[in-house]
Scaffold this motif. Sequence first.
Motif, PDB file in Angstrom:
ATOM      1  N   ASN A  43      44.283  34.627  41.092  1.00 27.38           N
ATOM      2  CA  ASN A  43      45.427  35.219  40.370  1.00 27.38           C
ATOM      3  C   ASN A  43      45.028  36.542  39.705  1.00 27.38           C
ATOM      4  OD1 ASN A  43      48.195  35.019  39.782  1.00 27.38           O
ATOM      5  ND2 ASN A  43      47.775  34.371  37.678  1.00 27.38           N
ATOM      6  N   LEU A  44      44.115  37.251  40.378  1.00 29.22           N
ATOM      7  CA  LEU A  44      43.644  38.542  39.871  1.00 29.22           C
ATOM      8  C   LEU A  44      44.666  39.611  40.261  1.00 29.22           C
ATOM      9  CD1 LEU A  44      41.058  39.537  38.402  1.00 29.22           C
ATOM     10  CD2 LEU A  44      40.170  40.199  40.631  1.00 29.22           C
ATOM     11  N   PRO A  45      45.229  40.342  39.298  1.00 25.58           N
ATOM     12  CA  PRO A  45      46.282  41.322  39.633  1.00 25.58           C
ATOM     13  C   PRO A  45      45.708  42.533  40.364  1.00 25.58           C
ATOM     14  CG  PRO A  45      45.692  41.528  37.323  1.00 25.58           C
ATOM     15  CD  PRO A  45      44.924  40.337  37.859  1.00 25.58           C
ATOM     16  N   ARG A  46      46.397  43.001  41.392  1.00 25.14           N
ATOM     17  CA  ARG A  46      45.945  44.190  42.153  1.00 25.14           C
ATOM     18  C   ARG A  46      46.466  45.437  41.446  1.00 25.14           C
ATOM     19  NH1 ARG A  46      43.522  42.507  46.871  1.00 25.14           N
ATOM     20  NH2 ARG A  46      43.454  44.632  47.694  1.00 25.14           N
ATOM     21  N   VAL A  47      45.894  45.698  40.272  1.00 22.45           N
ATOM     22  CA  VAL A  47      46.227  46.911  39.498  1.00 22.45           C
ATOM     23  C   VAL A  47      44.993  47.809  39.458  1.00 22.45           C
ATOM     24  CG1 VAL A  47      48.051  45.848  38.090  1.00 22.45           C
ATOM     25  CG2 VAL A  47      45.670  45.728  37.328  1.00 22.45           C
ATOM     26  N   ASN A  48      45.221  49.087  39.204  1.00 25.42           N
ATOM     27  CA  ASN A  48      44.115  50.045  39.294  1.00 25.42           C
ATOM     28  C   ASN A  48      42.976  49.746  38.319  1.00 25.42           C
ATOM     29  OD1 ASN A  48      45.401  51.252  41.369  1.00 25.42           O
ATOM     30  ND2 ASN A  48      46.053  53.083  40.240  1.00 25.42           N
ATOM     31  N   ASP A  49      43.308  49.254  37.112  1.00 24.26           N
ATOM     32  CA  ASP A  49      42.221  48.957  36.170  1.00 24.26           C
ATOM     33  C   ASP A  49      41.284  47.879  36.723  1.00 24.26           C
ATOM     34  OD1 ASP A  49      43.446  49.483  32.743  1.00 24.26           O
ATOM     35  OD2 ASP A  49      43.001  50.855  34.392  1.00 24.26           O
ATOM     36  N   VAL A  50      41.825  46.922  37.457  1.00 25.30           N
ATOM     37  CA  VAL A  50      40.977  45.872  38.039  1.00 25.30           C
ATOM     38  C   VAL A  50      40.095  46.488  39.121  1.00 25.30           C
ATOM     39  CG1 VAL A  50      41.034  43.825  39.542  1.00 25.30           C
ATOM     40  CG2 VAL A  50      42.424  43.895  37.455  1.00 25.30           C
ATOM     41  N   PHE A  51      40.656  47.361  39.945  1.00 24.22           N
ATOM     42  CA  PHE A  51      39.851  48.028  40.982  1.00 24.22           C
ATOM     43  C   PHE A  51      38.750  48.879  40.335  1.00 24.22           C
ATOM     44  CE2 PHE A  51      41.837  46.640  44.766  1.00 24.22           C
ATOM     45  CZ  PHE A  51      43.199  46.537  44.533  1.00 24.22           C
ATOM     46  N   THR A  52      39.092  49.524  39.211  1.00 24.65           N
ATOM     47  CA  THR A  52      38.089  50.355  38.519  1.00 24.65           C
ATOM     48  C   THR A  52      36.941  49.497  37.999  1.00 24.65           C
ATOM     49  OG1 THR A  52      39.825  51.912  37.869  1.00 24.65           O
ATOM     50  CG2 THR A  52      37.752  52.015  36.639  1.00 24.65           C
ATOM     51  N   MET A  53      37.281  48.353  37.421  1.00 22.38           N
ATOM     52  CA  MET A  53      36.228  47.468  36.885  1.00 22.38           C
ATOM     53  C   MET A  53      35.351  46.921  38.039  1.00 22.38           C
ATOM     54  SD  MET A  53      34.766  46.176  34.222  1.00 22.38           S
ATOM     55  CE  MET A  53      35.719  45.866  32.736  1.00 22.38           C
ATOM     56  N   LEU A  54      35.963  46.590  39.167  1.00 20.63           N
ATOM     57  CA  LEU A  54      35.191  46.105  40.325  1.00 20.63           C
ATOM     58  C   LEU A  54      34.252  47.207  40.810  1.00 20.63           C
ATOM     59  CD1 LEU A  54      37.974  44.121  42.222  1.00 20.63           C
ATOM     60  CD2 LEU A  54      35.856  43.143  41.279  1.00 20.63           C
ATOM     61  N   LYS A  55      34.743  48.438  40.803  1.00 15.81           N
ATOM     62  CA  LYS A  55      33.929  49.584  41.242  1.00 15.81           C
ATOM     63  C   LYS A  55      32.755  49.786  40.284  1.00 15.81           C
ATOM     64  CE  LYS A  55      34.774  54.300  42.801  1.00 15.81           C
ATOM     65  NZ  LYS A  55      34.777  55.202  41.614  1.00 15.81           N
ATOM     66  N   LEU A  56      33.021  49.588  39.004  1.00 14.34           N
ATOM     67  CA  LEU A  56      31.951  49.735  38.003  1.00 14.34           C
ATOM     68  C   LEU A  56      30.880  48.658  38.235  1.00 14.34           C
ATOM     69  CD1 LEU A  56      30.586  50.744  35.469  1.00 14.34           C
ATOM     70  CD2 LEU A  56      32.326  49.597  34.108  1.00 14.34           C
ATOM     71  N   LEU A  57      31.303  47.419  38.460  1.00 11.18           N
ATOM     72  CA  LEU A  57      30.333  46.342  38.702  1.00 11.18           C
ATOM     73  C   LEU A  57      29.527  46.630  39.965  1.00 11.18           C
ATOM     74  CD1 LEU A  57      32.576  43.246  37.827  1.00 11.18           C
ATOM     75  CD2 LEU A  57      30.671  44.159  36.466  1.00 11.18           C
ATOM     76  N   GLU A  58      30.205  47.164  40.987  1.00  9.53           N
ATOM     77  CA  GLU A  58      29.501  47.505  42.236  1.00  9.53           C
ATOM     78  C   GLU A  58      28.491  48.623  41.982  1.00  9.53           C
ATOM     79  OE1 GLU A  58      31.796  49.523  45.413  1.00  9.53           O
ATOM     80  OE2 GLU A  58      31.181  47.837  46.687  1.00  9.53           O
ATOM     81  N   ASN A  59      28.877  49.581  41.136  1.00  5.94           N
ATOM     82  CA  ASN A  59      27.984  50.702  40.803  1.00  5.94           C
ATOM     83  C   ASN A  59      26.738  50.205  40.069  1.00  5.94           C
ATOM     84  OD1 ASN A  59      27.241  53.104  38.783  1.00  5.94           O
ATOM     85  ND2 ASN A  59      28.233  53.933  40.622  1.00  5.94           N
ATOM     86  N   LEU A  60      26.898  49.080  39.360  1.00  6.52           N
ATOM     87  CA  LEU A  60      25.747  48.498  38.643  1.00  6.52           C
ATOM     88  C   LEU A  60      24.855  47.706  39.603  1.00  6.52           C
ATOM     89  CD1 LEU A  60      27.598  47.176  35.446  1.00  6.52           C
ATOM     90  CD2 LEU A  60      26.120  49.191  35.587  1.00  6.52           C
ATOM     91  N   GLY A  61      25.389  47.407  40.797  1.00  9.04           N
ATOM     92  CA  GLY A  61      24.578  46.681  41.772  1.00  9.04           C
ATOM     93  C   GLY A  61      25.168  45.345  42.185  1.00  9.04           C
TER      94      GLY A  61
END
Length: 420
Positions: A43-61
């Motif tokens: 039930n994770l909303p497909r909003v830009n802030d969620v995509f940004t946070m996922l990108k940040l986590l990916e950037n951390l590794g």
Amino acid sequence: MDYLEIEGNNKLSGTITIDGAKNAALPLLAMTILSQSEVKIENLPRVNDVFTMLKLLENLGASYSFEGNCAKIDASSIHNTTAIYDIVRKMRASILTLGPLLARFGKCEVSLPGGCAIGQRPIDLHLKALEMMGAEIVIEQGYVRATAPEGLKGTTIVFDKITVTGTENIVMAAALAKGETKIINAAKEPEVVQLCEVLNASGVKIEGIGSDELIIHGTEQKLLTIDTISVIPDRIEAGTYLCAGAITNSEITLKKVNHTHLFAIILKLQEMGFDFDLGQDSITIKPAVKTKGTKIITSEYPGFPTDMQAQFMALALVAEGASSIDEKLFENRFMHVSELIRMGANIILSNHTATVEGNNELNGADVMATDLRASSALVLAALVAKGTTKVHRIYHLDRGYVGLEKKLQQLGAKVKRLKE
Ligand code: EPZ
């Protein structure tokens, strides 16, 4: 850039489904930093802030997949503890990685989020609390550089002001700390409650969940195993659509809501003349025979939410009577006022109080979105304005509303998403 073109003066009808709460999703995503294995979030909303946070986590590794409304995040492979400016500047909630990174790695650098349209948005309370837990914090070149060589230690923290992400940051830091952390004057928003409930079910014993006094028993840097999570419904998205029904005096139904999170909003709408049918996890708003103005004072949960202030201002414009709106949480959360005035609204601002005349004849105009919730207020006003309104810079809307124009079309609104 996209804009919305809205033909006003139409009744709405029908049913839409509410998505997961952005402000619950963001701390839950940051919390995956504390997990030793993959975490599944539904039930994770497909909003830009969620995509940004996922990108940040990916950037951390970290690695992740996000299909439909389900994401799987594996943060066990994180090797980088710097949350870079280029990502953080897009979303101030990136600061939620500070507590987890510091708790797990004993050091991290997180770009200062900077202010935003609604206010300076300081993080002094986050930093002071982490220092009380043994962190050494230096601010340089726009970054928070935090270290805790001996790990974080439990202590008693009193927040001078109630802070939602401040509480969430410290709860996550305390989760891996040594000993007990007591947070006094903690935020009690449903989004904070869900974070605490998930941690409590993952081996971090937390007492006082839902109250303003939390006691977190840290695992002393033992990483967590977190079962599948389903994000709670978004009470602000639901409130926004209830206002869409109210402002057009229509009957509409919202599915997948949690009424207990909506009491302040429902009671305020009832005060203004609207009625409701409540289903198991649905709510139907019924047209008012006669509406009246209201008095709104924003406050922390369970009081009237500041994130609904702009939407209610739009609604107050067409109520049969004057309203007053006191914004107590943010110093600059009236950015929507000047745009509403351009549509013919009679609003007088003095300090943190807006006096709103009722019975306004609103006219369509070109208006500019400035922040997430202000943008939704402009859309609501456009639904009842005479003629056509164009709402520009709707990337603000895309940060926190899933397919707003599609859901409004589903309800019969005449709205199109076009390119500048
Ligand atoms: C959260 O922001 C929400 N964001 C906001 O929603 C919401 O408006 C706000 O809480 C209030 O409910 C998320 O949850 C991601 P605060 P947050 O810290 O945590 C002052 C939206 O539209 N303060 O509770 O940043 C602060 O300036 C967004 O979805 C300090 O002084 O808000 C404000 O006046 C907008 N020092 C008050 O506390 C600090 O260290 C409340 O802010 C922290 C906060």
